[in-house]
Design a protein around this motif. Structure first.
Motif, short mmCIF file in Angstrom:
data_model
loop_
_atom_site.label_atom_id
_atom_site.label_comp_id
_atom_site.label_asym_id
_atom_site.label_seq_id
_atom_site.Cartn_x
_atom_site.Cartn_y
_atom_site.Cartn_z
N PRO A 163 0.64 -1.08 0.01
CA PRO A 163 -0.08 0.01 -0.01
C PRO A 163 0.90 1.22 0.01
CG PRO A 163 -1.09 -1.53 1.48
CD PRO A 163 0.32 -2.02 1.15
N THR A 164 1.95 1.31 0.72
CA THR A 164 2.90 2.40 0.62
C THR A 164 3.30 2.58 -0.70
OG1 THR A 164 3.68 2.30 2.97
CG2 THR A 164 5.14 3.42 1.48
N GLY A 165 3.83 1.55 -1.44
CA GLY A 165 4.11 1.72 -2.79
C GLY A 165 3.43 2.01 -3.95
N SER A 166 1.88 1.91 -3.41
CA SER A 166 0.93 2.29 -4.39
C SER A 166 0.82 3.60 -4.99
CB SER A 166 -0.50 1.87 -3.70
OG SER A 166 -0.79 2.77 -2.94
N THR A 167 1.50 4.69 -4.06
CA THR A 167 1.76 5.96 -4.67
C THR A 167 3.00 6.10 -5.41
OG1 THR A 167 2.37 6.69 -2.51
CG2 THR A 167 -0.03 6.86 -2.90
N ALA A 168 3.62 4.95 -5.67
CA ALA A 168 5.10 5.13 -6.23
C ALA A 168 4.85 4.79 -7.74
CB ALA A 168 5.97 4.36 -5.49
N ARG B 275 10.53 -13.74 -24.91
CA ARG B 275 11.73 -13.26 -25.85
C ARG B 275 12.82 -12.56 -25.03
NH1 ARG B 275 8.95 -10.80 -31.22
NH2 ARG B 275 11.30 -11.11 -31.71
N ALA B 276 12.70 -12.32 -23.72
CA ALA B 276 13.29 -11.32 -23.21
C ALA B 276 13.62 -11.87 -21.89
CB ALA B 276 13.13 -10.05 -23.33
N PRO B 277 14.63 -11.63 -21.22
CA PRO B 277 14.78 -11.91 -19.78
C PRO B 277 14.24 -10.66 -19.01
CG PRO B 277 16.92 -11.24 -20.30
CD PRO B 277 16.02 -11.34 -21.62
N ALA B 278 13.91 -10.84 -17.58
CA ALA B 278 13.33 -9.83 -17.03
C ALA B 278 14.40 -9.24 -15.87
CB ALA B 278 12.00 -10.44 -16.25
N GLY B 279 14.60 -7.87 -16.03
CA GLY B 279 15.08 -7.28 -14.93
C GLY B 279 14.33 -6.94 -13.87
N VAL B 280 15.09 -7.31 -12.60
CA VAL B 280 14.26 -7.07 -11.28
C VAL B 280 14.85 -5.96 -10.49
CG1 VAL B 280 13.42 -8.20 -9.06
CG2 VAL B 280 13.87 -9.67 -11.18
N SER B 281 13.94 -4.99 -10.40
CA SER B 281 14.29 -3.85 -9.21
C SER B 281 13.48 -3.88 -7.95
CB SER B 281 14.08 -2.55 -9.97
OG SER B 281 12.82 -2.21 -10.40
N MET B 282 14.00 -3.72 -6.96
CA MET B 282 13.42 -3.63 -5.59
C MET B 282 13.69 -2.05 -5.01
SD MET B 282 13.68 -7.44 -4.35
CE MET B 282 15.66 -7.33 -4.08
N ASP B 283 12.49 -1.41 -4.75
CA ASP B 283 12.44 -0.19 -4.21
C ASP B 283 13.56 0.79 -4.99
OD1 ASP B 283 10.72 -0.55 -2.37
OD2 ASP B 283 12.00 -0.66 -0.42
N GLY B 284 13.42 0.65 -6.43
CA GLY B 284 14.01 1.49 -7.36
C GLY B 284 15.77 0.79 -7.61
N GLN B 285 16.08 -0.04 -7.08
CA GLN B 285 17.29 -0.59 -6.98
C GLN B 285 17.33 -1.68 -7.71
OE1 GLN B 285 19.95 1.45 -5.88
NE2 GLN B 285 18.13 2.80 -5.21
N ALA B 286 18.17 -1.98 -8.81
CA ALA B 286 18.37 -3.08 -9.60
C ALA B 286 19.06 -4.31 -8.85
CB ALA B 286 19.09 -2.81 -10.85
#
Length: 353
Positions: A216-221, A270-281
């Motif tokens: 819910p906190t991240g819902s505004t990001a 067709r592509a791997p997925a990058g993962v970011s958590m709180d904006g950090q790769a």
């Protein structure tokens, strides 16, 4: 769920249960024995503010140990602190910066309970940072006198698995995330194909630029920018938001916090997925690999701005008394300009007169 009475003290309680959304902290000068200062880059305003903090703490709370994370620009007169096992217990975290600073503070406590966080805005938006830095003496007094109230902001626990279901990354420990986990196609020109599972049941195959699981906190990001709903941070929920989906019928979903969401890169992707958590790769997931997201057992207790509201406002019929006002309602109006009209401020002033 009710709060364990033993969990109301500041610091590291023996265990946490999911607490009520707002609860009084039973603090006093004897219970707060250590403070960790987390700040953004040491610009002159930040340096001056930290110096003022240290002078105030040494004058009014001389028994309190002050720590700073291990960085080259550690202030003089404080002790160095490193996260992890064997770290010095922290009873209160003070952040100085923008929203990214409190996200960084959250990342320092990947395992176990998080101390209460007192946040001061010195950044751009400051949606998560309730106090103005000029109010630091009044805010500290509220904490040490036991008058502060907190909002327990939910975090996510994230675990990564390979094709065979074996744990990968982070030495077997789950990542703790405050805002969101985002899977995205990164620099690839191709869309991701991601299979989404909820509690082990296949929900959908998503062909899109990616998927976001937010608190819910991240819902505004990031989730909000991708068209997701705004969710009150006192709720316990997981928000699943697609990023530029190929299907017009793919809409954001909100799940109970008891749910477990697994996102697995499809074999036909067709592509791997990058993962970011709180904006950090953090990771690159190849076809067959996955991330499982659950509600963390360890939310972040954020001290409310309304803890130090002036009771006189309540007596005059304007606003609410200390601990009663909803900071979030004020912020979505003032900071996000929720449902703002096109009428100019000059017209609004004229209509009021």
């Amino acid at each position: 769920m009710s709060q364990n009475p033993e969990d109301t003290n500041v610091g590291f309680p023996p265990s946490w249960r999911w607490p009520a959304s707002s609860s009084s902290i039973t603090t006093n000068a004897e219970q707060v024995k250590s403070i960790l200062i987390v700040n953004k880059l040491r610009t002159k305003p930040v340096i001056d503010t930290i110096d003022s903090f240290l002078v105030h703490l040494r004058t009014h709370y001389p028994h309190v140990k002050v720590f700073h994370e291990d960085r080259p620009d550690i202030p003089q007169g404080v002790e160095m602190w490193r996260p992890g096992q064997g770290a010095q217990k922290i009873h209160l975290v003070i952040t100085l910066g923008g929203d990214g600073t409190i996200l960084h503070a959250s990342s320092l406590f990947k395992v176990g309970a998080v101390p209460p966080v007192l946040s001061f805005s010195m950044g751009t938006l400051g949606f998560l940072l309730p106090f103005h830095v000029d109010d630091f003496s009044k805010a500290l007094e509220s904490v040490f006198q036991g008058k502060a109230t907190v909002l327990y902001r939910m975090r996510l626990s994230c675990a990564f698995s390979d094709k065979d279901g074996n744990s990968i990354g982070n030495k077997g420990e789950d990542w703790q995330v405050m805002n969101e986990v985002a899977l995205h196609r990164g620099s690839s020109p191709h869309l991701n194909t991601i299979d989404a599972f909820v509690d082990g049941q296949h929900l959908t195959e998503a062909v899109s630029d990616g998927l976001i699981v937010s608190t819910p906190t991240g819902s505004t990001a990031y989730s909000l920018s991708a068209g997701g709903p705004i969710v009150h941070p006192s709720l316990s929920a997981l928000v699943l938001t697609p990023i530029c989906p190929r299907s017009l019928s793919f809409r954001p979903l909100v799940f109970p916090a008891s749910s477990s969401i697994t996102l697995r890169i499809g074999e036909r992707s067709r592509a791997p997925a990058g993962v970011s958590m709180d904006g950090q790769a953090s990771h690159i997931l190849n076809p067959g690999e996955s991330v499982t997201v659950r509600s963390s057992l360890h939310p972040i207790p954020c001290i409310n701005r309304s803890s130090i509201s002036d009771p006189a406002f309540d007596a005059q019929g304007e606003g609410a008394g200390p601990g009663k006002e909803d900071d979030w309602v004020r912020d979505i109006n003032n900071l996000l300009q929720y449902n703002a009209t096109f009428r100019s401020k000059a017209l609004l002033r004229h209509s009021r007169s």
